[in-house]
Design an enzyme around this catalytic site. Structure first.
Site, PDB file in Angstrom:
ATOM      1  N   CYS A 274      -6.946 -42.603  -4.784  1.00 48.88           N
ATOM      2  CA  CYS A 274      -7.615 -41.973  -3.640  1.00 48.88           C
ATOM      3  C   CYS A 274      -7.684 -42.853  -2.399  1.00 48.88           C
ATOM      4  CB  CYS A 274      -9.000 -41.478  -4.041  1.00 48.88           C
ATOM      5  SG  CYS A 274     -10.228 -42.763  -4.404  1.00 48.88           S
ATOM      6  N   HIS A 332     -15.130 -41.674  -4.447  1.00 46.22           N
ATOM      7  CA  HIS A 332     -13.924 -40.962  -4.025  1.00 46.22           C
ATOM      8  C   HIS A 332     -13.807 -41.162  -2.522  1.00 46.22           C
ATOM      9  CE1 HIS A 332     -10.609 -38.314  -3.787  1.00 46.22           C
ATOM     10  NE2 HIS A 332     -11.263 -37.348  -3.172  1.00 46.22           N
ATOM     11  N   ASP A 355      -8.764 -34.505   2.981  1.00 43.52           N
ATOM     12  CA  ASP A 355      -8.571 -35.274   1.747  1.00 43.52           C
ATOM     13  C   ASP A 355      -7.141 -35.098   1.251  1.00 43.52           C
ATOM     14  OD1 ASP A 355      -8.695 -36.587  -0.628  1.00 43.52           O
ATOM     15  OD2 ASP A 355     -10.455 -35.536  -1.391  1.00 43.52           O
ATOM     16  N   ASN A 395     -22.886 -32.475  -3.549  1.00 43.54           N
ATOM     17  CA  ASN A 395     -24.167 -31.833  -3.854  1.00 43.54           C
ATOM     18  C   ASN A 395     -24.358 -31.345  -5.283  1.00 43.54           C
ATOM     19  OD1 ASN A 395     -25.850 -31.641  -1.337  1.00 43.54           O
ATOM     20  ND2 ASN A 395     -23.957 -30.753  -0.553  1.00 43.54           N
TER      21      ASN A 395
END
Length: 685
Positions: A274, A332, A355, A395
């Protein structure tokens, strides 16, 4: 007199690069400018001078097969929405006139050709040709990527080095990264990335037209950084087997990755994880002129069934099990890009999540975003792009379940763990900037240990014991390599009756992105029995000695769990914590920091003291864009415990500004890399 013709076109590179803040791209053989601002071209006429009364001039600007023809006027009034070309009447030299070309603030990004033509009264046409690269312009208020403060533009557009935050919130790791914006060939490769994309290959005209929009550009780049659907830059690999390529942990900058990709004919570079995907994307976006920063989300949820719940399963002795399809990455890393969202309702401008790590498809391809950070905070999951996926990453709730022979023994819930810290590098300083509040409305910013209480709706609940016990697990301090890992288990009997408790403690090694269906390896455990008097609080002090974690030390994470079983009621309760062990640091010193100027030799020293209880050896690698050409490697002989080694490095800066010197020591007898970095400022000579 010989008739008029154009003998030479001068692109006035030094003046234009300074005016357009593109001085770093001076090594490119093409003029690099930003849209929405004029740049200057000087003509040297042959024969008679240019006569404004009888001669005219037109410029044809071409991007692929798209073109616009612009008359050269004497009006200096430019338009933010149209191409314009003019001569400055003041000080006009008609033998060597200067022409200013101004592009719209919404012009497409790319490599343009232009044709400069002079028409005489008798119908003759004389032409000359040239090229320029056009980038987005965060300095231009009419540009969709305009960002209002100069320190933000310096950090998010021009800065060619940075820090990537890894590890855990309790034990942050600052990994240096060289974005290599100005290294030779990087600009051209970033532009070629757009040319290699499926969007361009399928419809060049439409792609060129859409390149005026940073939303479109960012989605193309997000998909092109990974190679899942195209000839993208990087191949992901989380298997632990990197024999066919490079271990992602050994990359130190974007330049070598982008150059390798280009030199291979656009075959994917092996391998990325990542932070590599995100850092390379940050390079591409900054090169294209779109403000960009790398962001870390600690305890990032991958919610496979979109129910905002991540389930983690444990055995009754504290071993993490592989039942769940969901996963939580200890960290991440993605990027945020700054742009106006003219495709959405008002209030969604500013930072957008993108991303490039391939996780889920968006619009049929592996990309993610741009998702407005404001939409994530406001839970506007109806808005483009991929807001629900990112919302879950920061979340989701965690349900920890103790299982035995297919039966649920205990369930506890944790609503604070996911997205517990979201951060990026601070502007102008090598330290963390906490941006959790940008993503989450109600968020405790204090990073504390989590205690676990048997929940009211636990499937193992018994009316008289549901609130009978509380347990917490706390690290005494951030673990450091070579020292014992010290932690405390605190057990509280909340009832007026004695209890006999079985205690199970278990430490397992895991990678930061523990994948569903993968067993974790237990490397330390202990079991025992304690007795609690009525209302008693008992504190258990524990240590994991360095010899136990020696073989799992490095970039790995450790999952530490405590399971307590009430031998009377058979009730189980779980507390857990995940942590990393901080590596020692390399120290870098520059002999005379105040004397760093371009093209003058200087000396730096990298030093390391062995903190381990055994000898270590390995390879030291030093790099620094703008300070060292390429990378330099040194083999380190076995270094005994407590001994120190030094290595002198020669620096020859080739450009001004703040630069990063970084070093990494790959140990051969431990699966670990020791790192260090130093920021230096190269002054004008």
């Amino acid at each position: 007199m010989e008739d008029l013709s154009i003998q030479h076109v001068n692109l006035e590179k030094s003046e234009n690069l300074e005016r357009h803040r593109t001085e770093g791209f001076s090594s490119s053989n093409v003029l690099v400018v930003r849209r929405g601002a004029p740049f200057k071209i000087s003509l040297q006429m042959k024969g008679r001078p240019f006569d404004p009364n009888t001669d005219s001039m037109r410029i044809k600007v071409m991007l692929g097969r798209l073109y616009v023809t612009i008359p050269v006027t004497f009006s200096q009034k430019v338009s933010p929405s149209h191409w314009k070309a003019f001569m400055d009447p003041e000080g006009l030299n008609l033998q060597n006139p200067s022409v200013f070309i101004s592009s719209p603030a919404s012009a497409s990004v790319g490599c343009y050709k232009f044709q400069m033509c002079v028409f005489t009264q008798d119908g003759q046409q004389k032409c000359a040709f040239g090229r320029f690269i056009l980038l987005c312009n965060p300095w231009c208020p009419d540009d969709a990527v305009y960002i209002p403060f100069e320190d933000q533009r310096e950090e998010y557009v021009q800065n060619d080095s940075g820090l990537l935050f890894m590890g855990t919130p309790l034990n942050l790791v600052s990994r240096p990264w060289s974005f290599d914006l100005y290294e030779p060939g990087v600009l051209e490769t970033c532009l070629n990335l757009l040319q290699v994309s499926p969007q361009h290959q399928n419809n060049q005209r439409l792609d060129y037209l859409n390149r005026n929009n940073p939303v479109y550009i960012s989605r193309v780049v997000s998909a092109m950084i990974n190679c899942e659907d195209d000839r993208g830059v990087l191949k992901g690999n989380w298997s632990g087997d990197f024999k066919q390529g490079v271990n992602p942990s050994t990359w130190t900058g974007s330049g070598e990755i982008l150059k390798q990709w280009a030199q291979s004919g656009y075959s994917p570079v092996k391998y990325g994880q990542c932070w590599v995907f995100a850092a390379v994307m940050c390079t591409v976006m900054r090169v294209l002129g779109i403000p960009c920063r790398v962001v870390t989300n600690f305890n990032s949820a991958h919610d496979t069934n979109s129910n905002l719940v991540i389930e983690e399963f444990y055995s009754e002795t504290g071993q993490k099990l592989k039942f769940s399809k969901d996963s939580i990455w200890n960290f991440h890393i993605w990027v945020e890009c700054w742009m106006t969202r003219r495709d959405l309702e008002s209030g969604m401008d500013g930072w957008q999540v993108l991303d490039p790590t391939p996780q889920e498809r968006s619009g049929g391809v592996f990309c993610c975003g741009p998702a407005p950070v404001k939409a994530i905070k406001d839970r506007r999951i109806d808005l483009l792009y991929d807001v629900p996926f990112v919302y879950a990453e920061v979340n989701a709730a965690v349900h920890k379940i103790i299982m035995s022979q297919g039966r649920v023994l205990s369930l506890s819930k944790d609503t604070e763990r996911v997205g517990s810290l979201i951060c990026t590098k601070a502007i102008g300083f090598p330290r963390l900037h906490n941006i959790t509040g940008n993503y989450k409305s109600t968020q405790s910013q204090t990073l504390k240990s989590r205690s676990s209480t048997v929940s009211e709706d636990s499937t193992s609940r018994r009316a008289d014991t549901s609130k009978g016990l509380q347990v917490s697990l706390t690290l005494d301090k951030a673990p450091i390599a070579g020292e014992p890992v010290c932690f405390t288990v605190k057990v509280m009997n909340m009832q007026k009756a004695s209890k006999m408790m079985k205690v199970h403690l278990n430490a397992q090694v895991k990678e930061y992105n523990h994948r569903p269906g993968e067993d974790l390896k237990t490397f330390w455990e202990t079991h025992g029995v304690i007795q609690l008097a009525p209302m008693e609080v008992k504190v258990l002090n524990q240590q994991i000695p360095p010899a136990k974690y020696r073989d799992v030390f490095g970039d790995n994470m450790i999952n530490l769990a405590a399971v307590l079983q009430d031998m009377g009621s058979q009730e189980h309760i779980l507390a857990s914590e995940e942590f990393n062990i901080a590596s020692p640091q390399l120290t870098i010193q520059v002999a005379d920091e105040d004397a760093l100027v371009p093209n003058k030799e200087q000396t730096a020293t990298v030093s390391f003291t062995n903190p381990f209880s055994h000898p270590v050896n390995g390879v030291l690698t030093v790099a620094g864009a703008g300070l060292i050409q390429g990378k330099v490697h040194f083999r380190m002989l076995p270094l005994f415990p407590g001994r120190r080694v030094e290595q002198r490095i020669t620096l020859i800066p080739n450009m001004m500004g703040t630069k990063m010197l970084q070093a990494s020591l790959s140990l051969t007898n431990i699966s670990s890399t020791i790192r260090g970095f130093k920021m230096v400022f190269v002054k004008k000579a």
